[in-house]
Design a protein around this motif. Structure first.
Motif, PDB file in Angstrom:
ATOM      1  N   PHE A  30      -0.081  -8.387 -10.128  1.00 55.73           N
ATOM      2  CA  PHE A  30      -1.525  -8.145 -10.220  1.00 55.73           C
ATOM      3  C   PHE A  30      -1.828  -7.209 -11.391  1.00 55.73           C
ATOM      4  CE2 PHE A  30      -0.548  -8.836  -5.707  1.00 55.73           C
ATOM      5  CZ  PHE A  30      -1.441  -9.830  -5.389  1.00 55.73           C
ATOM      6  N   ASP A  31      -3.092  -7.218 -11.809  1.00 55.10           N
ATOM      7  CA  ASP A  31      -3.551  -6.294 -12.845  1.00 55.10           C
ATOM      8  C   ASP A  31      -4.348  -5.127 -12.260  1.00 55.10           C
ATOM      9  OD1 ASP A  31      -2.478  -7.736 -15.007  1.00 55.10           O
ATOM     10  OD2 ASP A  31      -4.178  -9.134 -14.943  1.00 55.10           O
ATOM     11  N   ARG A  32      -4.957  -5.372 -11.119  1.00 49.25           N
ATOM     12  CA  ARG A  32      -5.788  -4.346 -10.500  1.00 49.25           C
ATOM     13  C   ARG A  32      -5.140  -3.809  -9.226  1.00 49.25           C
ATOM     14  NH1 ARG A  32     -11.178  -3.849 -11.189  1.00 49.25           N
ATOM     15  NH2 ARG A  32     -11.471  -3.644  -8.945  1.00 49.25           N
ATOM     16  N   ILE A  33      -5.381  -2.534  -8.964  1.00 51.56           N
ATOM     17  CA  ILE A  33      -4.906  -1.930  -7.717  1.00 51.56           C
ATOM     18  C   ILE A  33      -5.900  -2.243  -6.607  1.00 51.56           C
ATOM     19  CG2 ILE A  33      -4.406   0.241  -6.545  1.00 51.56           C
ATOM     20  CD1 ILE A  33      -3.582   1.396  -9.246  1.00 51.56           C
ATOM     21  N   GLU A  34      -5.423  -2.978  -5.608  1.00 51.34           N
ATOM     22  CA  GLU A  34      -6.245  -3.327  -4.451  1.00 51.34           C
ATOM     23  C   GLU A  34      -5.367  -3.242  -3.205  1.00 51.34           C
ATOM     24  OE1 GLU A  34      -9.376  -3.921  -4.673  1.00 51.34           O
ATOM     25  OE2 GLU A  34      -9.730  -4.558  -6.757  1.00 51.34           O
ATOM     26  N   GLU A  35      -5.959  -2.859  -2.093  1.00 53.19           N
ATOM     27  CA  GLU A  35      -5.174  -2.794  -0.862  1.00 53.19           C
ATOM     28  C   GLU A  35      -4.644  -4.168  -0.462  1.00 53.19           C
ATOM     29  OE1 GLU A  35      -6.867  -0.696   2.366  1.00 53.19           O
ATOM     30  OE2 GLU A  35      -7.396   1.048   1.170  1.00 53.19           O
ATOM     31  N   SER A  36      -5.393  -5.213  -0.800  1.00 53.67           N
ATOM     32  CA  SER A  36      -4.966  -6.565  -0.433  1.00 53.67           C
ATOM     33  C   SER A  36      -3.693  -6.987  -1.166  1.00 53.67           C
ATOM     34  CB  SER A  36      -6.086  -7.568  -0.716  1.00 53.67           C
ATOM     35  OG  SER A  36      -6.462  -7.522  -2.083  1.00 53.67           O
ATOM     36  N   ASN A  37      -3.320  -6.267  -2.240  1.00 54.50           N
ATOM     37  CA  ASN A  37      -2.084  -6.588  -2.960  1.00 54.50           C
ATOM     38  C   ASN A  37      -0.855  -6.434  -2.073  1.00 54.50           C
ATOM     39  OD1 ASN A  37      -3.768  -6.654  -5.171  1.00 54.50           O
ATOM     40  ND2 ASN A  37      -2.878  -4.900  -6.222  1.00 54.50           N
ATOM     41  N   MET A  38      -0.937  -5.474  -1.147  1.00 56.67           N
ATOM     42  CA  MET A  38       0.284  -5.017  -0.481  1.00 56.67           C
ATOM     43  C   MET A  38       0.945  -6.109   0.347  1.00 56.67           C
ATOM     44  SD  MET A  38       1.741  -2.323  -1.044  1.00 56.67           S
ATOM     45  CE  MET A  38       3.435  -1.918  -0.641  1.00 56.67           C
ATOM     46  N   ALA A  39       0.158  -6.970   0.989  1.00 53.42           N
ATOM     47  CA  ALA A  39       0.757  -8.052   1.787  1.00 53.42           C
ATOM     48  C   ALA A  39       1.593  -8.970   0.898  1.00 53.42           C
ATOM     49  CB  ALA A  39      -0.329  -8.840   2.497  1.00 53.42           C
ATOM     50  N   TRP A  40       1.137  -9.191  -0.337  1.00 53.97           N
ATOM     51  CA  TRP A  40       1.882 -10.038  -1.279  1.00 53.97           C
ATOM     52  C   TRP A  40       3.126  -9.314  -1.789  1.00 53.97           C
ATOM     53  CZ3 TRP A  40       0.480 -15.033  -2.169  1.00 53.97           C
ATOM     54  CH2 TRP A  40      -0.827 -15.402  -1.836  1.00 53.97           C
ATOM     55  N   VAL A  41       2.973  -8.047  -2.122  1.00 52.34           N
ATOM     56  CA  VAL A  41       4.101  -7.281  -2.655  1.00 52.34           C
ATOM     57  C   VAL A  41       5.218  -7.194  -1.616  1.00 52.34           C
ATOM     58  CG1 VAL A  41       4.840  -4.999  -3.461  1.00 52.34           C
ATOM     59  CG2 VAL A  41       2.679  -5.968  -4.272  1.00 52.34           C
ATOM     60  N   LEU A  42       4.849  -6.942  -0.358  1.00 50.33           N
ATOM     61  CA  LEU A  42       5.860  -6.846   0.690  1.00 50.33           C
ATOM     62  C   LEU A  42       6.512  -8.201   0.971  1.00 50.33           C
ATOM     63  CD1 LEU A  42       4.100  -4.417   3.183  1.00 50.33           C
ATOM     64  CD2 LEU A  42       5.948  -3.901   1.586  1.00 50.33           C
ATOM     65  N   ALA A  43       5.725  -9.265   0.884  1.00 51.24           N
ATOM     66  CA  ALA A  43       6.297 -10.605   1.062  1.00 51.24           C
ATOM     67  C   ALA A  43       7.284 -10.919  -0.057  1.00 51.24           C
ATOM     68  CB  ALA A  43       5.174 -11.647   1.100  1.00 51.24           C
ATOM     69  N   ALA A  44       6.937 -10.537  -1.288  1.00 49.65           N
ATOM     70  CA  ALA A  44       7.846 -10.753  -2.426  1.00 49.65           C
ATOM     71  C   ALA A  44       9.107  -9.917  -2.260  1.00 49.65           C
ATOM     72  CB  ALA A  44       7.135 -10.398  -3.732  1.00 49.65           C
ATOM     73  N   ASP A  45       8.949  -8.691  -1.818  1.00 48.85           N
ATOM     74  CA  ASP A  45      10.092  -7.800  -1.601  1.00 48.85           C
ATOM     75  C   ASP A  45      11.072  -8.440  -0.615  1.00 48.85           C
ATOM     76  OD1 ASP A  45      10.816  -4.527  -1.681  1.00 48.85           O
ATOM     77  OD2 ASP A  45      11.398  -5.571   0.154  1.00 48.85           O
ATOM     78  N   SER A  46      10.548  -8.919   0.496  1.00 42.79           N
ATOM     79  CA  SER A  46      11.400  -9.520   1.534  1.00 42.79           C
ATOM     80  C   SER A  46      12.100 -10.783   1.028  1.00 42.79           C
ATOM     81  CB  SER A  46      10.529  -9.830   2.755  1.00 42.79           C
ATOM     82  OG  SER A  46      11.298 -10.455   3.752  1.00 42.79           O
ATOM     83  N   ALA A  47      11.346 -11.636   0.339  1.00 39.02           N
ATOM     84  CA  ALA A  47      11.917 -12.903  -0.146  1.00 39.02           C
ATOM     85  C   ALA A  47      12.997 -12.671  -1.200  1.00 39.02           C
ATOM     86  CB  ALA A  47      10.797 -13.778  -0.712  1.00 39.02           C
ATOM     87  N   LEU A  48      12.758 -11.710  -2.091  1.00 40.98           N
ATOM     88  CA  LEU A  48      13.723 -11.451  -3.164  1.00 40.98           C
ATOM     89  C   LEU A  48      15.002 -10.809  -2.626  1.00 40.98           C
ATOM     90  CD1 LEU A  48      11.190 -10.257  -5.881  1.00 40.98           C
ATOM     91  CD2 LEU A  48      12.613 -12.325  -5.988  1.00 40.98           C
ATOM     92  N   ARG A  49      14.872  -9.949  -1.635  1.00 33.00           N
ATOM     93  CA  ARG A  49      16.070  -9.343  -1.045  1.00 33.00           C
ATOM     94  C   ARG A  49      16.973 -10.425  -0.454  1.00 33.00           C
ATOM     95  NH1 ARG A  49      15.933  -3.907  -0.846  1.00 33.00           N
ATOM     96  NH2 ARG A  49      13.900  -2.978  -1.294  1.00 33.00           N
ATOM     97  N   GLU A  50      16.361 -11.401   0.187  1.00 28.08           N
ATOM     98  CA  GLU A  50      17.148 -12.487   0.779  1.00 28.08           C
ATOM     99  C   GLU A  50      17.730 -13.389  -0.308  1.00 28.08           C
ATOM    100  OE1 GLU A  50      15.043 -14.664   3.737  1.00 28.08           O
ATOM    101  OE2 GLU A  50      16.606 -16.188   3.951  1.00 28.08           O
ATOM    102  N   ALA A  51      16.930 -13.666  -1.334  1.00 26.84           N
ATOM    103  CA  ALA A  51      17.382 -14.588  -2.381  1.00 26.84           C
ATOM    104  C   ALA A  51      18.495 -14.002  -3.242  1.00 26.84           C
ATOM    105  CB  ALA A  51      16.189 -14.971  -3.257  1.00 26.84           C
ATOM    106  N   PHE A  52      18.452 -12.706  -3.511  1.00 27.79           N
ATOM    107  CA  PHE A  52      19.452 -12.096  -4.386  1.00 27.79           C
ATOM    108  C   PHE A  52      20.689 -11.630  -3.615  1.00 27.79           C
ATOM    109  CE2 PHE A  52      18.067 -11.618  -8.837  1.00 27.79           C
ATOM    110  CZ  PHE A  52      16.841 -12.269  -8.751  1.00 27.79           C
TER     111      PHE A  52
END
Length: 248
Positions: A30-52
Protein backbone atom coordinates in the motif's frame (compact mmCIF):
# COMPACT_ATOMS: atom_id res chain seq x y z
CA UNK A 1 -4.28 -8.27 -6.20
CA UNK A 2 -5.58 -4.95 -7.49
CA UNK A 3 -9.17 -3.86 -7.08
CA UNK A 4 -11.78 -3.79 -4.38
CA UNK A 5 -11.76 -6.10 -1.39
CA UNK A 6 -14.48 -8.73 -1.73
CA UNK A 7 -15.47 -7.95 1.87
CA UNK A 8 -15.95 -4.27 1.09
CA UNK A 9 -13.04 -3.18 3.24
CA UNK A 10 -11.30 -0.67 1.04
CA UNK A 11 -8.82 -1.19 -1.75
CA UNK A 12 -6.81 -4.39 -2.11
CA UNK A 13 -2.99 -4.25 -2.28
CA UNK A 14 -0.84 -3.33 -5.28
CA UNK A 15 2.19 -5.61 -5.06
CA UNK A 16 5.64 -4.14 -5.71
CA UNK A 17 9.02 -5.69 -4.85
CA UNK A 18 12.24 -3.81 -4.17
CA UNK A 19 15.71 -5.20 -3.48
CA UNK A 20 17.16 -3.77 -0.27
CA UNK A 21 20.11 -6.13 0.18
CA UNK A 22 21.74 -9.26 -1.19
CA UNK A 23 19.30 -11.36 0.85
CA UNK A 24 16.36 -9.01 1.48
CA UNK A 25 13.33 -7.70 -0.38
CA UNK A 26 10.76 -5.08 0.55
CA UNK A 27 7.24 -6.14 -0.36
CA UNK A 28 5.15 -3.00 -0.83
CA UNK A 29 1.40 -3.49 -0.60
CA UNK A 30 0.00 0.00 0.00
CA UNK A 31 0.94 3.66 -0.32
CA UNK A 32 -1.27 5.02 2.43
CA UNK A 33 -1.43 4.12 6.11
CA UNK A 34 -4.89 2.77 6.87
CA UNK A 35 -6.15 0.44 9.57
CA UNK A 36 -7.74 -1.71 6.87
CA UNK A 37 -4.23 -2.53 5.59
CA UNK A 38 -3.51 -4.74 8.55
CA UNK A 39 -5.76 -7.67 7.58
CA UNK A 40 -3.88 -7.87 4.25
CA UNK A 41 -0.44 -7.47 5.80
CA UNK A 42 -1.11 -10.22 8.34
CA UNK A 43 -2.51 -12.51 5.64
CA UNK A 44 0.63 -11.93 3.55
CA UNK A 45 2.82 -12.57 6.59
CA UNK A 46 1.13 -15.91 7.26
CA UNK A 47 1.19 -17.04 3.62
CA UNK A 48 4.85 -16.13 3.10
CA UNK A 49 5.98 -17.89 6.27
CA UNK A 50 4.37 -21.08 4.99
CA UNK A 51 5.65 -20.65 1.44
CA UNK A 52 9.28 -19.95 2.38
CA UNK A 53 9.57 -22.43 5.25
CA UNK A 54 13.18 -23.06 6.20
CA UNK A 55 14.37 -20.61 3.52
CA UNK A 56 12.90 -17.73 5.53
CA UNK A 57 15.32 -15.93 7.85
CA UNK A 58 13.02 -13.12 9.00
CA UNK A 59 9.81 -11.39 8.01
CA UNK A 60 8.96 -7.96 9.44
CA UNK A 61 5.46 -6.49 8.87
CA UNK A 62 4.90 -2.75 8.99
CA UNK A 63 2.27 -0.13 8.08
CA UNK A 64 2.28 -0.76 4.33
CA UNK A 65 5.10 -3.25 3.73
CA UNK A 66 6.82 -6.45 4.74
CA UNK A 67 10.59 -6.86 4.85
CA UNK A 68 11.51 -10.39 3.81
CA UNK A 69 14.96 -11.75 4.62
CA UNK A 70 15.67 -15.08 2.93
CA UNK A 71 18.45 -17.66 3.07
CA UNK A 72 20.75 -17.08 0.08
CA UNK A 73 22.08 -20.62 0.45
CA UNK A 74 18.58 -21.88 -0.36
CA UNK A 75 17.31 -19.32 -2.89
CA UNK A 76 18.52 -16.83 -5.46
CA UNK A 77 16.79 -13.47 -5.68
CA UNK A 78 14.85 -14.41 -8.81
CA UNK A 79 13.49 -17.50 -7.08
CA UNK A 80 12.54 -15.48 -4.01
CA UNK A 81 10.72 -12.93 -6.16
CA UNK A 82 8.86 -15.63 -8.07
CA UNK A 83 7.83 -17.35 -4.85
CA UNK A 84 6.48 -14.08 -3.43
CA UNK A 85 4.57 -13.31 -6.62
CA UNK A 86 3.02 -16.78 -6.72
CA UNK A 87 2.17 -16.79 -3.01
CA UNK A 88 0.48 -13.40 -3.00
CA UNK A 89 -1.26 -13.65 -6.38
CA UNK A 90 -4.56 -14.75 -4.83
CA UNK A 91 -4.14 -13.18 -1.42
CA UNK A 92 -7.28 -12.37 0.56
CA UNK A 93 -7.58 -10.92 4.05
CA UNK A 94 -8.59 -13.54 6.59
CA UNK A 95 -12.07 -12.84 7.86
CA UNK A 96 -12.08 -11.64 11.46
CA UNK A 97 -8.28 -11.71 11.65
CA UNK A 98 -7.63 -9.45 14.59
CA UNK A 99 -5.25 -9.63 17.51
CA UNK A 100 -5.70 -9.19 21.22
CA UNK A 101 -7.24 -6.04 22.72
CA UNK A 102 -5.05 -4.51 25.45
CA UNK A 103 -6.38 -1.92 27.87
CA UNK A 104 -3.48 0.30 28.93
CA UNK A 105 -3.86 2.44 32.08
CA UNK A 106 -2.38 5.92 31.65
CA UNK A 107 -1.81 8.67 34.18
CA UNK A 108 -2.12 11.86 32.14
CA UNK A 109 -0.30 14.64 33.99
CA UNK A 110 2.04 17.41 32.87
CA UNK A 111 4.75 16.22 35.29
CA UNK A 112 5.12 13.03 33.24
CA UNK A 113 3.46 14.31 30.04
CA UNK A 114 4.96 17.70 29.21
CA UNK A 115 3.22 18.04 25.82
CA UNK A 116 -0.25 17.56 27.29
CA UNK A 117 -0.95 21.25 27.87
CA UNK A 118 0.79 22.64 24.74
CA UNK A 119 -1.07 20.31 22.40
CA UNK A 120 -4.41 21.00 24.07
CA UNK A 121 -3.73 24.75 23.75
CA UNK A 122 -2.77 24.39 20.08
CA UNK A 123 -6.00 22.53 19.38
CA UNK A 124 -8.04 25.01 21.38
CA UNK A 125 -9.46 22.34 23.66
CA UNK A 126 -9.13 21.54 27.36
CA UNK A 127 -6.64 19.00 28.66
CA UNK A 128 -9.58 16.85 29.71
CA UNK A 129 -10.94 16.92 26.16
CA UNK A 130 -7.54 15.94 24.74
CA UNK A 131 -7.32 13.00 27.15
CA UNK A 132 -10.82 11.90 26.22
CA UNK A 133 -10.07 12.06 22.48
CA UNK A 134 -6.76 10.24 22.86
CA UNK A 135 -8.56 7.40 24.66
CA UNK A 136 -11.66 7.34 22.47
CA UNK A 137 -10.03 5.24 19.75
CA UNK A 138 -8.60 1.71 19.71
CA UNK A 139 -5.17 1.79 18.06
CA UNK A 140 -3.94 -0.96 15.76
CA UNK A 141 -0.38 -2.24 16.31
CA UNK A 142 1.24 -2.04 12.88
CA UNK A 143 4.88 -2.81 13.64
CA UNK A 144 7.51 -3.44 16.30
CA UNK A 145 10.86 -1.69 16.21
CA UNK A 146 13.13 1.15 17.36
CA UNK A 147 13.59 -0.64 20.72
CA UNK A 148 12.53 -4.08 22.04
CA UNK A 149 8.80 -3.93 22.75
CA UNK A 150 8.28 -0.55 21.06
CA UNK A 151 5.00 -0.79 19.11
CA UNK A 152 4.06 1.64 16.35
CA UNK A 153 0.29 2.15 16.54
CA UNK A 154 -2.27 4.05 14.54
CA UNK A 155 -4.10 5.73 13.24
CA UNK A 156 -4.45 8.84 15.41
CA UNK A 157 -7.48 11.06 14.80
CA UNK A 158 -6.44 13.43 11.99
CA UNK A 159 -7.25 16.56 14.03
CA UNK A 160 -4.73 15.43 16.67
CA UNK A 161 -1.89 15.10 14.15
CA UNK A 162 1.22 16.50 15.82
CA UNK A 163 4.76 16.61 14.40
CA UNK A 164 7.71 15.15 16.25
CA UNK A 165 9.70 17.45 18.51
CA UNK A 166 12.25 19.56 16.66
CA UNK A 167 14.84 18.55 19.25
CA UNK A 168 14.50 14.99 20.59
CA UNK A 169 14.96 14.40 24.30
CA UNK A 170 18.01 12.51 25.41
CA UNK A 171 16.07 10.49 27.99
CA UNK A 172 12.47 9.33 27.98
CA UNK A 173 11.18 7.44 31.02
CA UNK A 174 9.90 3.87 30.58
CA UNK A 175 6.13 3.77 30.12
CA UNK A 176 5.93 7.24 28.56
CA UNK A 177 2.92 7.46 26.24
CA UNK A 178 3.48 9.57 23.16
CA UNK A 179 2.10 10.68 19.83
CA UNK A 180 3.83 11.79 16.63
CA UNK A 181 2.24 12.58 13.29
CA UNK A 182 -0.76 10.19 13.23
CA UNK A 183 0.93 7.52 15.33
CA UNK A 184 0.83 6.52 19.00
CA UNK A 185 3.41 4.60 21.01
CA UNK A 186 4.72 3.74 24.47
CA UNK A 187 8.43 3.82 25.33
CA UNK A 188 9.21 0.37 26.81
CA UNK A 189 12.55 1.41 28.34
CA UNK A 190 14.63 4.51 29.04
CA UNK A 191 15.83 5.87 25.72
CA UNK A 192 16.17 9.00 23.60
CA UNK A 193 13.00 10.06 21.83
CA UNK A 194 11.28 12.78 19.84
CA UNK A 195 7.61 11.95 20.37
CA UNK A 196 5.19 14.23 22.22
CA UNK A 197 4.64 12.78 25.68
CA UNK A 198 1.11 12.90 27.14
CA UNK A 199 1.38 10.65 30.18
CA UNK A 200 2.79 7.43 31.58
CA UNK A 201 1.64 3.83 32.03
CA UNK A 202 2.84 1.41 34.74
CA UNK A 203 2.69 -1.68 32.51
CA UNK A 204 5.78 -3.55 31.34
CA UNK A 205 6.08 -3.87 27.58
CA UNK A 206 9.01 -6.21 27.15
CA UNK A 207 10.45 -9.08 29.16
CA UNK A 208 10.88 -12.83 29.04
CA UNK A 209 8.18 -15.48 28.80
CA UNK A 210 7.92 -18.66 30.86
CA UNK A 211 10.46 -20.33 28.56
CA UNK A 212 12.94 -17.53 29.21
CA UNK A 213 12.64 -16.15 25.68
CA UNK A 214 12.37 -12.42 24.84
CA UNK A 215 8.72 -11.47 24.69
CA UNK A 216 6.82 -8.32 23.70
CA UNK A 217 3.43 -7.50 25.25
CA UNK A 218 2.06 -6.35 21.88
CA UNK A 219 2.16 -8.02 18.48
CA UNK A 220 1.28 -6.67 15.02
CA UNK A 221 -2.48 -6.86 14.57
CA UNK A 222 -3.21 -6.33 18.28
CA UNK A 223 -5.30 -3.34 19.39
CA UNK A 224 -4.56 -0.94 22.23
CA UNK A 225 -7.04 1.15 24.21
CA UNK A 226 -5.65 3.88 26.49
CA UNK A 227 -7.60 4.24 29.75
CA UNK A 228 -7.14 7.32 31.95
CA UNK A 229 -6.42 6.51 35.62
CA UNK A 230 -5.81 8.66 38.69
CA UNK A 231 -2.40 9.23 40.23
CA UNK A 232 -3.44 6.94 43.11
CA UNK A 233 -4.39 4.12 40.75
CA UNK A 234 -1.19 4.62 38.76
CA UNK A 235 0.88 4.27 41.92
CA UNK A 236 -1.15 1.29 43.09
CA UNK A 237 -0.32 -0.44 39.80
CA UNK A 238 3.38 0.17 40.37
CA UNK A 239 3.85 3.36 38.35
CA UNK A 240 6.85 5.65 38.81
CA UNK A 241 5.76 9.27 39.46
CA UNK A 242 9.25 10.72 38.97
CA UNK A 243 8.78 13.75 36.67
CA UNK A 244 10.24 13.58 33.20
CA UNK A 245 13.72 14.99 33.68
CA UNK A 246 14.10 16.84 30.42
CA UNK A 247 11.75 19.07 28.54
CA UNK A 248 12.02 19.89 24.86
Amino acid sequence: MAGADSHGRGTSPQLRLETVGMDSLIIRLFDRIEESNMAWVLAADSALREAFGAALVDLVPSYTTLLLHYDVAALEEGEARARIQATLADLAPASGQQGQLHEVPVWYDDSVGPELAPIAARLGISIEALIERHGAHDYCVFALGFAPGFAFMGVLEEALTTPRLKTPRQKIAPGSVGIADRQAAIYPSRSPGGWNILGRTPITLFGRNEAGEPSSRFMPGDRVRFVSVSREEFVRLGGDVTPLEERA
